[in-house]
Design a protein around this motif. Structure first.
Motif, PDB file in Angstrom:
ATOM      1  N   ASP A  18      10.864  24.809  18.964  1.00  0.00           N
ATOM      2  CA  ASP A  18      10.483  26.109  18.413  1.00  0.00           C
ATOM      3  C   ASP A  18      11.445  27.197  18.867  1.00  0.00           C
ATOM      4  O   ASP A  18      11.898  28.026  18.065  1.00  0.00           O
ATOM      5  N   VAL A  19      11.797  27.206  20.159  1.00  0.00           N
ATOM      6  CA  VAL A  19      12.741  28.209  20.672  1.00  0.00           C
ATOM      7  C   VAL A  19      14.114  28.023  20.035  1.00  0.00           C
ATOM      8  O   VAL A  19      14.782  28.993  19.653  1.00  0.00           O
ATOM      9  N   LEU A  20      14.549  26.773  19.914  1.00  0.00           N
ATOM     10  CA  LEU A  20      15.851  26.500  19.301  1.00  0.00           C
ATOM     11  C   LEU A  20      15.928  27.076  17.895  1.00  0.00           C
ATOM     12  O   LEU A  20      16.865  27.804  17.552  1.00  0.00           O
ATOM     13  N   GLU A  21      14.935  26.746  17.083  1.00  0.00           N
ATOM     14  CA  GLU A  21      15.008  27.116  15.666  1.00  0.00           C
ATOM     15  C   GLU A  21      14.657  28.574  15.405  1.00  0.00           C
ATOM     16  O   GLU A  21      15.332  29.246  14.617  1.00  0.00           O
ATOM     17  N   ASN A  22      13.624  29.057  16.070  1.00  0.00           N
ATOM     18  CA  ASN A  22      13.096  30.376  15.711  1.00  0.00           C
ATOM     19  C   ASN A  22      13.560  31.499  16.616  1.00  0.00           C
ATOM     20  O   ASN A  22      13.398  32.671  16.260  1.00  0.00           O
ATOM     21  N   ASN A  23      14.146  31.146  17.751  1.00  0.00           N
ATOM     22  CA  ASN A  23      14.629  32.179  18.662  1.00  0.00           C
ATOM     23  C   ASN A  23      16.156  32.188  18.749  1.00  0.00           C
ATOM     24  O   ASN A  23      16.786  33.232  18.562  1.00  0.00           O
ATOM     25  N   ILE A  24      16.780  31.040  19.002  1.00  0.00           N
ATOM     26  CA  ILE A  24      18.226  31.005  19.228  1.00  0.00           C
ATOM     27  C   ILE A  24      18.994  30.968  17.908  1.00  0.00           C
ATOM     28  O   ILE A  24      19.747  31.893  17.574  1.00  0.00           O
ATOM     29  N   LEU A  25      18.828  29.888  17.139  1.00  0.00           N
ATOM     30  CA  LEU A  25      19.634  29.733  15.925  1.00  0.00           C
ATOM     31  C   LEU A  25      19.305  30.795  14.884  1.00  0.00           C
ATOM     32  O   LEU A  25      20.204  31.269  14.174  1.00  0.00           O
ATOM     33  N   ARG A  26      18.035  31.182  14.781  1.00  0.00           N
ATOM     34  CA  ARG A  26      17.661  32.220  13.818  1.00  0.00           C
ATOM     35  C   ARG A  26      18.365  33.530  14.134  1.00  0.00           C
ATOM     36  O   ARG A  26      18.795  34.254  13.231  1.00  0.00           O
ATOM     37  N   PHE A  27      18.501  33.849  15.430  1.00  0.00           N
ATOM     38  CA  PHE A  27      19.204  35.065  15.827  1.00  0.00           C
ATOM     39  C   PHE A  27      20.631  35.057  15.303  1.00  0.00           C
ATOM     40  O   PHE A  27      21.120  36.051  14.749  1.00  0.00           O
ATOM     41  N   TRP A  28      21.317  33.936  15.476  1.00  0.00           N
ATOM     42  CA  TRP A  28      22.721  33.869  15.064  1.00  0.00           C
ATOM     43  C   TRP A  28      22.859  33.874  13.549  1.00  0.00           C
ATOM     44  O   TRP A  28      23.793  34.482  13.001  1.00  0.00           O
ATOM     45  N   LEU A  29      21.955  33.240  12.858  1.00  0.00           N
ATOM     46  CA  LEU A  29      22.002  33.244  11.394  1.00  0.00           C
ATOM     47  C   LEU A  29      21.737  34.642  10.835  1.00  0.00           C
ATOM     48  O   LEU A  29      22.389  35.072   9.882  1.00  0.00           O
ATOM     49  N   ASP A  30      20.793  35.338  11.427  1.00  0.00           N
ATOM     50  CA  ASP A  30      20.369  36.630  10.877  1.00  0.00           C
ATOM     51  C   ASP A  30      21.249  37.789  11.302  1.00  0.00           C
ATOM     52  O   ASP A  30      21.365  38.781  10.569  1.00  0.00           O
TER      53      ASP A  30
END
Length: 425
Positions: free
Chosen positions: A13-25
């Motif tokens: 959950d942290v990987l997808e919704n916190n870390i990678l989502r930050f970089w994508l957005d």
């Protein structure tokens, strides 16, 4: 659900919704290509910041690995974006290797050849090849491996030097950063050469086994298309990896303290005083073990496993009662960096999970779980995404250092999540 399974699901959950989502957005540069070079700790996006080679290589690795494990198209798109930008802008087509940095528009800024950074390029490109069977990425990874072997390998005393000029001449200031001592060899650079060499060797073996590729090379073509990876290439990388493992066990590891010494002269004389880097100790414990496992030589593995737990045990000196780990200490001056840095906590978890997985040490698992609780409570930015650079012993968040930048990348924390996700059934 047991504790380690809970940790695995929380990390995804942290990987997808916190870390990678930050970089994508937040970090994709749709004006000049690639990714922006900086967001401050206060959340200010600096669109004109220089673009670092390490940042871009680590972005490539992170999204490639995430795609390999989770198969989400948005991760493949981000990884491909990073790969294409590196190939189009960071590769030095005149002298070989990659630039240290670019300006925000993608023009070469600092053109020195820092082998630490070239190693990360290999790491990212080989992971993209693992995830996609893209022969172009593998082709470039092998070319950069050849650059390191030609220009960094010390054929007199063994080991790898830190840096050269753009034209592969002598570089007076070989430091990675102003925080480092200026010596020709370091533990840190060797650690981040064994890391990509392990991944490249694993990738080559995987592609040889599957005879997979999906790209017709537009450059020099070191390998034919849709033909098994040449055994000679695999043999060369295998020999380099075997050599690096020996360098760690016989040169970098201090037999008296069981810590990894940090700086060396060409002849491996230990320099810069009595420094202990607990984050690097625990990181090396599992990366050295991984290298031996991927190499697949039982004799080498037995030798490495005899020191893996010893190095991890030495790193315990940096553990705190709250589960976190301090960064490093200078025993000569008495100075201890007690900040809880994001990358140290991430490597702390992987190191102890590795000890638990391979050696059945339940106390190691508890160390990882305690550190994960600390990360969730103090380092994860639950409001704005990603992690803070560090937290003080009193719990004060560091907003002065970057949220994203030259050194603050989606790598240590994303790798921690992916390592646990892949290791836990």
């Amino acid at each position: 659900m047991d504790d380690i399974s809970v940790m695995k699901h929380e990390m995804q959950d942290v990987l997808e919704n916190n870390i990678l989502r930050f970089w994508l957005d937040n970090m994709q540069d749709n004006e000049n290509g690639g990714f922006y070079g900086q967001m401050t700790g206060k959340g200010e996006l600096v669109k004109t910041a220089d673009k670092g080679g390490i940042l871009n290589a680590r972005i490539l690795w992170s999204f490639s690995a995430a795609y390999r494990v989770l198969h989400k198209p948005e991760y493949l798109a981000a990884a491909t974006r990073a790969k294409d930008y590196i190939i189009n802008h960071f590769i030095d087509y005149e002298y070989g290797g990659t630039y240290w940095s670019l300006d925000y528009q993608g023009n070469p800024k600092d053109t020195k050849k820092q082998f630490y950074a070239i190693g990360f390029m290999i790491y990212g490109l080989s992971e993209y090849a693992r995830a996609t069977a893209d022969r172009e990425a593998l082709d470039y990874a092998i070319q950069l491996y050849d650059c390191i072997e030609e220009h960094s390998l010390d054929r007199q005393y063994n080991g790898y030097i830190e840096a050269c000029t753009r034209e592969w001449g002598e570089q007076a200031d070989m430091r990675l950063s102003e925080l480092d001592a200026n010596y020709p060899k370091s533990q840190n650079t060797h650690l981040h050469i064994i890391e990509p060499y392990t991944n490249l060797y694993r990738c080559l073996k995987e592609m040889q086994e599957t005879e997979s590729c999906n790209y017709v090379p537009a450059i020099g073509s070191v390998m034919p298309v849709c033909v098994t990876v040449p055994q000679e290439t695999i043999n060369r990388v295998e020999a380099s990896l075997r050599n690096l493992i020996g360098i760690f066990t016989d040169r970098i590891l201090n037999p008296a303290t069981h810590h990894l010494d940090l700086f060396f002269d060409m002849d491996w004389t230990r320099r810069a005083g009595r420094l202990e880097s607990y984050g690097h100790d625990i990181e090396c414990s599992w990366l050295m073990h991984e290298a031996a496992l991927v190499l697949g030589d039982d004799k080498v593995l037995r030798k490495v496993e005899s020191v893996v737990r010893t190095v991890a045990k030495a790193s315990e000196k940096g553990l705190n009662a709250d589960g976190s780990m301090v960064h490093e200490a200078n025993l000569d001056t008495g100075y201890i960096d007690t900040e809880r840095h994001w990358w140290v906590q991430a490597e702390n978890i992987v190191g102890w999970v590795n000890i638990y997985q391979y050696f059945g040490d339940e106390s190691a698992l508890q160390k990882a779980i305690a550190c994960w609780q600390y990360i969730k409570d103090h380092l994860v930015d639950h409001e704005n995404g990603e992690w803070f650079w560090s937290v003080s012993p009193e719990g004060v968040v560091n907003l002065e250092d970057d949220k994203a930048g030259f050194w603050k990348c989606p790598y240590h924390n994303s790798r921690m999540c992916l390592e646990v996700m892949e290791r836990v059934p």
